[in-house]
Design a protein around this motif. Structure first.
Motif, PDB file in Angstrom:
ATOM      1  N   LYS A   1      37.416   0.490 -11.063  1.00 43.29           N
ATOM      2  CA  LYS A   1      36.623   1.656 -10.670  1.00 43.29           C
ATOM      3  C   LYS A   1      35.237   1.614 -11.306  1.00 43.29           C
ATOM      4  O   LYS A   1      34.635   2.649 -11.588  1.00 43.29           O
ATOM      5  CB  LYS A   1      37.350   2.946 -11.093  1.00 43.29           C
ATOM      6  N   GLY A   2      34.738   0.412 -11.540  1.00 38.98           N
ATOM      7  CA  GLY A   2      33.405   0.277 -12.118  1.00 38.98           C
ATOM      8  C   GLY A   2      32.336   0.763 -11.159  1.00 38.98           C
ATOM      9  O   GLY A   2      32.450   0.610  -9.944  1.00 38.98           O
ATOM     10  N   ALA A   3      31.284   1.344 -11.707  1.00 41.99           N
ATOM     11  CA  ALA A   3      30.211   1.902 -10.886  1.00 41.99           C
ATOM     12  C   ALA A   3      29.127   0.870 -10.641  1.00 41.99           C
ATOM     13  O   ALA A   3      28.847   0.022 -11.486  1.00 41.99           O
ATOM     14  CB  ALA A   3      29.608   3.125 -11.575  1.00 41.99           C
ATOM     15  N   ASN A   4      28.519   0.947  -9.458  1.00 41.43           N
ATOM     16  CA  ASN A   4      27.344   0.133  -9.149  1.00 41.43           C
ATOM     17  C   ASN A   4      26.089   0.937  -9.467  1.00 41.43           C
ATOM     18  O   ASN A   4      26.027   2.132  -9.201  1.00 41.43           O
ATOM     19  CB  ASN A   4      27.324  -0.255  -7.667  1.00 41.43           C
ATOM     20  N   LEU A   5      25.107   0.279 -10.026  1.00 41.26           N
ATOM     21  CA  LEU A   5      23.852   0.934 -10.361  1.00 41.26           C
ATOM     22  C   LEU A   5      22.804   0.536  -9.338  1.00 41.26           C
ATOM     23  O   LEU A   5      22.479  -0.640  -9.201  1.00 41.26           O
ATOM     24  CB  LEU A   5      23.397   0.530 -11.773  1.00 41.26           C
TER      25      LEU A   5
ATOM     26  N   SER B   1      23.669  -0.851 -18.490  1.00 42.79           N
ATOM     27  CA  SER B   1      23.406  -0.588 -17.077  1.00 42.79           C
ATOM     28  C   SER B   1      24.692  -0.445 -16.271  1.00 42.79           C
ATOM     29  O   SER B   1      24.653  -0.413 -15.047  1.00 42.79           O
ATOM     30  CB  SER B   1      22.575  -1.738 -16.474  1.00 42.79           C
ATOM     31  N   GLY B   2      25.823  -0.352 -16.939  1.00 41.85           N
ATOM     32  CA  GLY B   2      27.075  -0.258 -16.199  1.00 41.85           C
ATOM     33  C   GLY B   2      28.151   0.448 -16.986  1.00 41.85           C
ATOM     34  O   GLY B   2      27.925   1.014 -18.055  1.00 41.85           O
TER      35      GLY B   2
ATOM     36  N   ALA C   1      14.950  -6.327 -17.818  1.00 40.08           N
ATOM     37  CA  ALA C   1      15.830  -5.487 -17.008  1.00 40.08           C
ATOM     38  C   ALA C   1      16.496  -6.364 -15.964  1.00 40.08           C
ATOM     39  O   ALA C   1      15.823  -6.904 -15.075  1.00 40.08           O
ATOM     40  CB  ALA C   1      15.041  -4.367 -16.351  1.00 40.08           C
ATOM     41  N   ASN C   2      17.791  -6.524 -16.081  1.00 42.07           N
ATOM     42  CA  ASN C   2      18.541  -7.352 -15.131  1.00 42.07           C
ATOM     43  C   ASN C   2      18.721  -6.564 -13.836  1.00 42.07           C
ATOM     44  O   ASN C   2      19.403  -5.538 -13.822  1.00 42.07           O
ATOM     45  CB  ASN C   2      19.899  -7.714 -15.720  1.00 42.07           C
ATOM     46  N   PRO C   3      18.127  -7.025 -12.716  1.00 41.20           N
ATOM     47  CA  PRO C   3      18.213  -6.245 -11.477  1.00 41.20           C
ATOM     48  C   PRO C   3      19.555  -6.351 -10.771  1.00 41.20           C
ATOM     49  O   PRO C   3      19.798  -5.612  -9.817  1.00 41.20           O
ATOM     50  CB  PRO C   3      17.100  -6.858 -10.617  1.00 41.20           C
ATOM     51  N   ILE C   4      20.429  -7.253 -11.219  1.00 43.07           N
ATOM     52  CA  ILE C   4      21.688  -7.464 -10.498  1.00 43.07           C
ATOM     53  C   ILE C   4      22.910  -7.345 -11.394  1.00 43.07           C
ATOM     54  O   ILE C   4      24.004  -7.755 -11.006  1.00 43.07           O
ATOM     55  CB  ILE C   4      21.697  -8.831  -9.785  1.00 43.07           C
ATOM     56  N   SER C   5      22.758  -6.803 -12.594  1.00 39.96           N
ATOM     57  CA  SER C   5      23.936  -6.607 -13.439  1.00 39.96           C
ATOM     58  C   SER C   5      24.821  -5.525 -12.829  1.00 39.96           C
ATOM     59  O   SER C   5      24.400  -4.769 -11.953  1.00 39.96           O
ATOM     60  CB  SER C   5      23.511  -6.204 -14.855  1.00 39.96           C
ATOM     61  N   ALA C   6      26.036  -5.419 -13.321  1.00 44.04           N
ATOM     62  CA  ALA C   6      27.013  -4.412 -12.855  1.00 44.04           C
ATOM     63  C   ALA C   6      27.352  -4.589 -11.378  1.00 44.04           C
ATOM     64  O   ALA C   6      27.537  -3.615 -10.657  1.00 44.04           O
ATOM     65  CB  ALA C   6      26.490  -2.999 -13.124  1.00 44.04           C
TER      66      ALA C   6
END
Length: 679
Positions: free
Chosen positions: A24-28, A137-138, A10-15
């Motif tokens: 308008k990309g969302a942050n997770l 995740s994004g 699980a990449n904790p810093i993707s997106a």
């Protein structure tokens, strides 16, 4: 380890790349990622996966996941045994590569990947022949599907268990191999040649920098660079070909398309040439220099003297085919199990005369409490206007369902901190009505001997730590009470009531962070009546829901209709149960209405014409409660009317007693200033 073992990366810093700024990309949020992992784990457990190994990180994801696993154990919810790889953490892409290699060496049956196209590319690069299962995740990804993580976990477990034939469980995928001299790298979806010969911010979003594009598949329903090819000529993931495109000026273009290069970012792109290419053919780019962007991120610069080629590899790696696995499981009954319940119990439940989560007696108590608050406030409105009551008064009328719906779950071990609008909280927590009325009248028989008045009523014996004239000041107090409850271990919780305006105070936001860090049994209740004094919430807060704020601190939250007693009661029951069981803090936002102004004497010129009349008619929580209960026939109107009379007598007696009570003597002026603790 014996039994099935699955890896999770699980990449904790993707997106979090620059496309969140320019598009308008969302942050997770980190908590959202942790919840996705927990859902994957739940799905894996459903399919009898016993062990999971995870990639370590330093962003805090592990803490949230372990809290969730602890909560699951308290709830007797089965989860796999989770352990973390022992490896150095650099918080770079190298972690993903090292974790993938370590999982390959451990012989995991599959790797579930939570991240974007780039994270999946790195896992495929290092995992060897181990199948992967992707979770996006994004909002800017083309390779991983937008599948619910729970379902991905179930399907992955079924696929590796052998219960589904490999021909049904797995799907072969293409990839691009990019060679620059002796350096080899891969791309799962697309390899773009851009004019920049540096890595920089990595992401590709400027169409004028594009020179060429190679894709493994082209889906017009997806987003990103591959969408350009998809809008020209779609290519499926299984098709034995790829596509090569070159870009040019508008005047020389063969085609031009408005391509969704990032969420909400539609940009004209001009194509000069397109052609399909087959696997295992080395293709030399037309461009003499630039950089390769692999799955949307710049990775490999090259110049005129470099040997450069692109090669399509067919059947290069396997992924779990989630839809096909779930369809096979359903068709073959893999997820069915015999019922252990008797039909008689179901019939009894269906035939019950009470559709509510409370007994008939509890419903009567709830109405009695709400009616007591309403009549108490309505009487204060009258008496204050006559000049009988000193000081300031802020009335809670219209908001009764929230106080009672929450407080019905509490006991005297639970502590609450109120606001300047605290009469309803006091009554619902069990503070004596006669003592409250005397306090508001400033009499010696009052709850605080007449020294506190309306905004400072307290009764520690009932767990009422006090109303408070300082906005947001109750939240830190509740953190202290919750910390004490946690150390004493008696299962108590702390509940902070805060208005929508006071939620902007630094003390409130600091309390959210403190409660999250210490995992305190705390519930932060936002009583959102739409106005911070006279300022509409639309002008005071940048987000639509206060729960969004809680997410930033790692707290789960829920928004309910604060005029619906049953909505508040159900939601409050869950967040309070969670806190009692060690699940930590959460937020409960109750959207409500107040019948009177911010304070008594408020002209309310900020409210629309007819607004108060409308909410009294259509959003009165007492009317809604009576209507719903009476419709079932469980309690009739006569019984409710009897409570109305009982409450009216109680309020009248309290007022008369308050009027007849003595004023505090002058000798009491310096008492109750300091507290003395017994040794």
């Amino acid at each position: 380890m014996t039994g099935l073992t699955v890896g999770i990366i699980a990449n904790p810093i993707s997106a979090r790349d620059i496309r969140r700024v320019i598009a308008k990309g969302a942050n997770l949020q980190l908590t959202d990622r942790a919840n996705m992992v927990l859902r994957i784990l739940a799905g894996l457990a459903q399919s009898d996966v016993e062990h999971v190994v995870m990639m370590p990180e330093r962003a805090g994801l592990r803490t949230h996941i372990e809290r969730g696993l602890h909560q699951a154990s308290l709830d007797n919810f089965r989860m796999p045994d989770v352990r973390w790889l022992s490896m150095p953490v650099s918080s770079t892409a190298q972690d993903t590569l090292e974790a993938s290699r370590a999982m390959r060496e451990l012989g995991v049956s599959a790797i579930v990947v939570l991240g974007g196209d780039g994270t999946h590319r790195l896992v495929v690069k290092a995992c060897g022949s181990i199948p992967i299962s992707g979770v996006s995740s994004g909002t800017n990804n083309a390779f991983p599907p937008l599948t619910e993580p729970t379902i991905t976990g179930i399907a992955t477990g079924l696929a590796v268990s052998g219960k589904i034939p490999p021909s049904q469980a797995f799907e072969a995928n293409k990839l691009l191999e990019i060679i620059v001299n002796e350096t080899r790298d891969i791309a799962l979806v697309d390899a773009a040649v851009v004019q920049e010969r540096f890595i920089g911010a990595r992401a590709v979003w400027r169409p004028e920098s594009l020179r060429e594009l190679f894709v493994t598949f082209a889906d017009p329903s997806l987003i990103g660079l591959s969408s350009i090819a998809g809008l020209i000529q779609p290519i499926t993931r299984k098709a034995p070909v790829g596509m090569h495109l070159t870009f040019t000026s508008p005047q020389e273009a063969l085609y031009s398309v408005n391509a969704p290069l990032a969420p909400g970012l539609l940009t004209p792109v001009h194509i000069g040439h397109t052609q399909h290419f087959e696997p295992d053919l080395l293709i030399t780019p037309v461009s003499q220099q630039g950089s390769f962007a692999l799955d949307g991120e710049r990775e490999l610069p090259f110049g005129p003297d470099d040997q450069v080629s692109v090669n399509l590899k067919h059947d290069a790696f396997n992924t779990v085919d989630v839809p096909r696995c779930m369809a096979f499981a359903a068709e073959h009954g893999l997820l069915r199990f015999p019922s252990t319940h008797h039909n008689n119990n179901i019939k009894e439940k269906l035939m019950s005369d009470n559709p509510f989560p409370l007994s008939r007696e509890q419903l009567l108590d709830a109405y009695r409490m709400m009616k007591t608050i309403r009549d108490f406030e309505e009487r204060l409105h009258v008496d204050f206007s006559r000049g009988d009551i000193p000081g300031f008064v802020h009335l809670y009328a219209g908001e009764e369902a929230t106080a009672v719906g929450i407080m019905m779950h509490l006991n005297d071990n639970d502590r609450i901190a109120s606001t300047h609008r605290g009469h309803g909280h006091c009554i619902a927590k069990g503070v004596d009505v006669h003592g409250m009325m005397a306090e508001i009248y400033g009499k010696e028989t009052g709850s605080c001997r007449g020294k506190g008045g309306s905004m400072h009523i307290a009764d520690l014996s009932k767990g009422m730590m006090g109303a408070n004239g300082i906005l947001g000041a109750g939240s830190p107090l509740v953190c202290g009470a919750a910390l004490a409850a946690k150390h004493l271990g008696h299962g108590g919780v702390g509940i902070s009531f805060t208005g929508d305006g006071a939620s902007n105070q630094g003390t409130f936001l600091e309390s959210l962070n403190l409660a999250a860090v210490w995992q305190l049994p705390t519930i932060f209740v936002i009583e959102n009546n739409g106005y911070a004094e006279s300022t509409s919430v639309d002008w005071a807060v940048a987000c639509d829901s206060y729960v969004d704020r809680a997410t930033g601190f790692g707290l789960p939250g829920v928004t309910v209709d604060g005029t619906d007693f049953f909505a508040v009661y159900e939601a409050a029951g869950e967040v309070i149960r969670r806190a009692r069981n060690g699940g930590g803090p959460s937020m409960l936002e109750c959207k409500m209405v107040r019948f009177f102004g911010h304070f008594e004497g408020d002209a309310q010129t900020y409210r629309a014409d007819g607004e108060v009349e409308d909410i009294r008619t259509n959003r009165c929580c007492l009317k809604l409660f009576r209507q719903r209960v009476e419709e079932t026939g469980l309690i009739n109107a006569e019984e409710f009317n009897a409570i109305d009379s009982e409450v009216a007598s109680l309020i009248e007696d309290a007022v008369c007693a308050a009027i007849d009570a003595p004023q505090p003597p002058a000798s009491a002026l310096l008492t109750d200033v300091y507290v003395t603790y017994s040794e």
